[in-house]
Design a protein around this motif. Structure first.
Motif, PDB file in Angstrom:
ATOM      1  N   PRO A  69       0.834  -1.210   0.000  1.00 29.10           N
ATOM      2  CA  PRO A  69       0.000   0.000   0.000  1.00 29.10           C
ATOM      3  C   PRO A  69       0.870   1.262   0.000  1.00 29.10           C
ATOM      4  O   PRO A  69       2.031   1.234   0.415  1.00 29.10           O
ATOM      5  N   LYS A  70       0.302   2.376  -0.430  1.00 30.11           N
ATOM      6  CA  LYS A  70       1.057   3.627  -0.434  1.00 30.11           C
ATOM      7  C   LYS A  70       1.425   4.022   0.996  1.00 30.11           C
ATOM      8  O   LYS A  70       0.716   3.683   1.959  1.00 30.11           O
ATOM      9  N   ASN A  71       2.557   4.688   1.105  1.00 24.61           N
ATOM     10  CA  ASN A  71       3.056   5.240   2.365  1.00 24.61           C
ATOM     11  C   ASN A  71       3.364   4.202   3.438  1.00 24.61           C
ATOM     12  O   ASN A  71       3.407   4.536   4.617  1.00 24.61           O
ATOM     13  N   ILE A  72       3.590   2.947   3.062  1.00 24.67           N
ATOM     14  CA  ILE A  72       3.969   1.900   4.019  1.00 24.67           C
ATOM     15  C   ILE A  72       5.492   1.724   3.949  1.00 24.67           C
ATOM     16  O   ILE A  72       6.013   1.286   2.921  1.00 24.67           O
ATOM     17  N   PRO A  73       6.221   2.065   5.022  1.00 26.65           N
ATOM     18  CA  PRO A  73       7.667   1.860   5.011  1.00 26.65           C
ATOM     19  C   PRO A  73       7.993   0.370   4.922  1.00 26.65           C
ATOM     20  O   PRO A  73       7.429  -0.439   5.657  1.00 26.65           O
ATOM     21  N   HIS A  74       8.868   0.020   3.998  1.00 26.93           N
ATOM     22  CA  HIS A  74       9.275  -1.367   3.810  1.00 26.93           C
ATOM     23  C   HIS A  74      10.708  -1.392   3.301  1.00 26.93           C
ATOM     24  O   HIS A  74      11.217  -0.410   2.778  1.00 26.93           O
ATOM     25  N   ARG A  75      11.370  -2.526   3.492  1.00 30.62           N
ATOM     26  CA  ARG A  75      12.711  -2.740   2.972  1.00 30.62           C
ATOM     27  C   ARG A  75      12.749  -4.121   2.355  1.00 30.62           C
ATOM     28  O   ARG A  75      11.838  -4.921   2.568  1.00 30.62           O
ATOM     29  N   ALA A  76      13.783  -4.401   1.580  1.00 28.45           N
ATOM     30  CA  ALA A  76      13.835  -5.689   0.880  1.00 28.45           C
ATOM     31  C   ALA A  76      15.281  -6.127   0.698  1.00 28.45           C
ATOM     32  O   ALA A  76      16.204  -5.323   0.766  1.00 28.45           O
ATOM     33  N   PHE A  77      15.425  -7.443   0.454  1.00 36.33           N
ATOM     34  CA  PHE A  77      16.745  -7.980   0.135  1.00 36.33           C
ATOM     35  C   PHE A  77      16.611  -9.225  -0.720  1.00 36.33           C
ATOM     36  O   PHE A  77      15.609  -9.921  -0.686  1.00 36.33           O
ATOM     37  N   ALA A  78      17.653  -9.443  -1.512  1.00 34.85           N
ATOM     38  CA  ALA A  78      17.740 -10.612  -2.391  1.00 34.85           C
ATOM     39  C   ALA A  78      19.016 -11.346  -2.012  1.00 34.85           C
ATOM     40  O   ALA A  78      20.048 -11.190  -2.645  1.00 34.85           O
ATOM     41  N   ALA A  79      18.959 -12.121  -0.954  1.00 28.51           N
ATOM     42  CA  ALA A  79      20.156 -12.716  -0.368  1.00 28.51           C
ATOM     43  C   ALA A  79      20.868 -13.709  -1.273  1.00 28.51           C
ATOM     44  O   ALA A  79      22.058 -13.583  -1.523  1.00 28.51           O
ATOM     45  N   LYS A  80      20.161 -14.726  -1.755  1.00 25.37           N
ATOM     46  CA  LYS A  80      20.829 -15.833  -2.442  1.00 25.37           C
ATOM     47  C   LYS A  80      20.465 -15.978  -3.907  1.00 25.37           C
ATOM     48  O   LYS A  80      20.828 -16.948  -4.542  1.00 25.37           O
ATOM     49  N   SER A  81      19.725 -15.032  -4.449  1.00 23.14           N
ATOM     50  CA  SER A  81      19.355 -15.147  -5.854  1.00 23.14           C
ATOM     51  C   SER A  81      19.470 -13.793  -6.531  1.00 23.14           C
ATOM     52  O   SER A  81      19.686 -12.777  -5.895  1.00 23.14           O
ATOM     53  N   LYS A  82      19.301 -13.802  -7.824  1.00 24.85           N
ATOM     54  CA  LYS A  82      19.335 -12.596  -8.643  1.00 24.85           C
ATOM     55  C   LYS A  82      17.916 -12.409  -9.183  1.00 24.85           C
ATOM     56  O   LYS A  82      17.581 -12.921 -10.250  1.00 24.85           O
ATOM     57  N   PRO A  83      17.055 -11.730  -8.436  1.00 28.78           N
ATOM     58  CA  PRO A  83      15.649 -11.673  -8.843  1.00 28.78           C
ATOM     59  C   PRO A  83      15.390 -10.758 -10.032  1.00 28.78           C
ATOM     60  O   PRO A  83      16.026  -9.730 -10.198  1.00 28.78           O
ATOM     61  N   LEU A  84      14.462 -11.201 -10.861  1.00 27.15           N
ATOM     62  CA  LEU A  84      13.908 -10.378 -11.920  1.00 27.15           C
ATOM     63  C   LEU A  84      12.519  -9.979 -11.450  1.00 27.15           C
ATOM     64  O   LEU A  84      11.684 -10.840 -11.158  1.00 27.15           O
ATOM     65  N   LEU A  85      12.286  -8.684 -11.343  1.00 26.16           N
ATOM     66  CA  LEU A  85      11.023  -8.168 -10.811  1.00 26.16           C
ATOM     67  C   LEU A  85      10.300  -7.350 -11.850  1.00 26.16           C
ATOM     68  O   LEU A  85      10.909  -6.816 -12.766  1.00 26.16           O
ATOM     69  N   VAL A  86       9.022  -7.211 -11.624  1.00 29.22           N
ATOM     70  CA  VAL A  86       8.234  -6.229 -12.355  1.00 29.22           C
ATOM     71  C   VAL A  86       7.591  -5.343 -11.307  1.00 29.22           C
ATOM     72  O   VAL A  86       6.861  -5.820 -10.437  1.00 29.22           O
ATOM     73  N   TYR A  87       7.923  -4.049 -11.343  1.00 25.22           N
ATOM     74  CA  TYR A  87       7.232  -3.076 -10.499  1.00 25.22           C
ATOM     75  C   TYR A  87       5.980  -2.672 -11.259  1.00 25.22           C
ATOM     76  O   TYR A  87       6.055  -2.277 -12.423  1.00 25.22           O
ATOM     77  N   VAL A  88       4.836  -2.733 -10.616  1.00 21.82           N
ATOM     78  CA  VAL A  88       3.572  -2.404 -11.264  1.00 21.82           C
ATOM     79  C   VAL A  88       2.869  -1.335 -10.427  1.00 21.82           C
ATOM     80  O   VAL A  88       2.701  -1.490  -9.221  1.00 21.82           O
ATOM     81  N   PHE A  89       2.500  -0.251 -11.072  1.00 20.39           N
ATOM     82  CA  PHE A  89       1.777   0.847 -10.431  1.00 20.39           C
ATOM     83  C   PHE A  89       0.524   1.161 -11.236  1.00 20.39           C
ATOM     84  O   PHE A  89       0.513   0.986 -12.442  1.00 20.39           O
ATOM     85  N   HIS A  90      -0.497   1.706 -10.542  1.00 23.70           N
ATOM     86  CA  HIS A  90      -1.623   2.284 -11.265  1.00 23.70           C
ATOM     87  C   HIS A  90      -1.105   3.497 -12.023  1.00 23.70           C
ATOM     88  O   HIS A  90      -0.247   4.220 -11.510  1.00 23.70           O
ATOM     89  N   LYS A  91      -1.616   3.718 -13.216  1.00 28.25           N
ATOM     90  CA  LYS A  91      -1.224   4.919 -13.956  1.00 28.25           C
ATOM     91  C   LYS A  91      -1.745   6.137 -13.227  1.00 28.25           C
ATOM     92  O   LYS A  91      -2.811   6.104 -12.620  1.00 28.25           O
ATOM     93  N   LYS A  92      -0.994   7.205 -13.303  1.00 25.91           N
ATOM     94  CA  LYS A  92      -1.395   8.447 -12.620  1.00 25.91           C
ATOM     95  C   LYS A  92      -2.511   9.120 -13.369  1.00 25.91           C
ATOM     96  O   LYS A  92      -2.700   8.978 -14.515  1.00 25.91           O
TER      97      LYS A  92
END
Length: 111
Positions: free
Chosen positions: A88-111
């Motif tokens: 959700p918007k305005n939710i503080p979060h952090r992330a890590f990719a410890a043992k792999s090389k992730p391929l991601l897709v960031y998806v947002f609603h269009k403005k």
């Protein structure tokens, strides 16, 4: 992990809670081809760490390959291929990719 009956559920969701969904190939294609959303494909090196941050609009994080862990407070959300996490918007979060090389897709609603 929650199963969804179709990709439209993710687009219509009110996005008030963080949850990992597992998608089949058809659902993933519908999500990635939605005209209501914009996508950005990103590959991160193994061992990548993202410091705590937040976004001004809701975000869906779809893992295409590899493994990614998001942390909100003390709760961890682990994603593997075809898993999508709604942040959700305005939710503080952090992330890590410890043992792999992730391929991601960031998806947002269009403005």
């Amino acid at each position: 992990m929650k199963e969804i009956s179709n990709a439209r559920e993710l687009i219509a969701d009110n996005w008030e809670t963080m949850e990992v969904y597992h998608m089949n190939e058809e659902e993933k294609e519908k999500l990635l081809n939605s005209r209501e959303l914009e996508q950005e494909y990103i590959m991160f090196p193994k061992g990548s760490v993202w410091e705590e941050h937040a976004h001004t609009r809701p975000q869906l994080l779809l893992v295409i390959a590899g493994k990614l862990t998001h942390v909100v407070g003390r709760k961890e959300f682990v994603q593997e291929a075809n898993d999508v996490l709604i942040v959700p918007k305005n939710i503080p979060h952090r992330a890590f990719a410890a043992k792999s090389k992730p391929l991601l897709v960031y998806v947002f609603h269009k403005k």
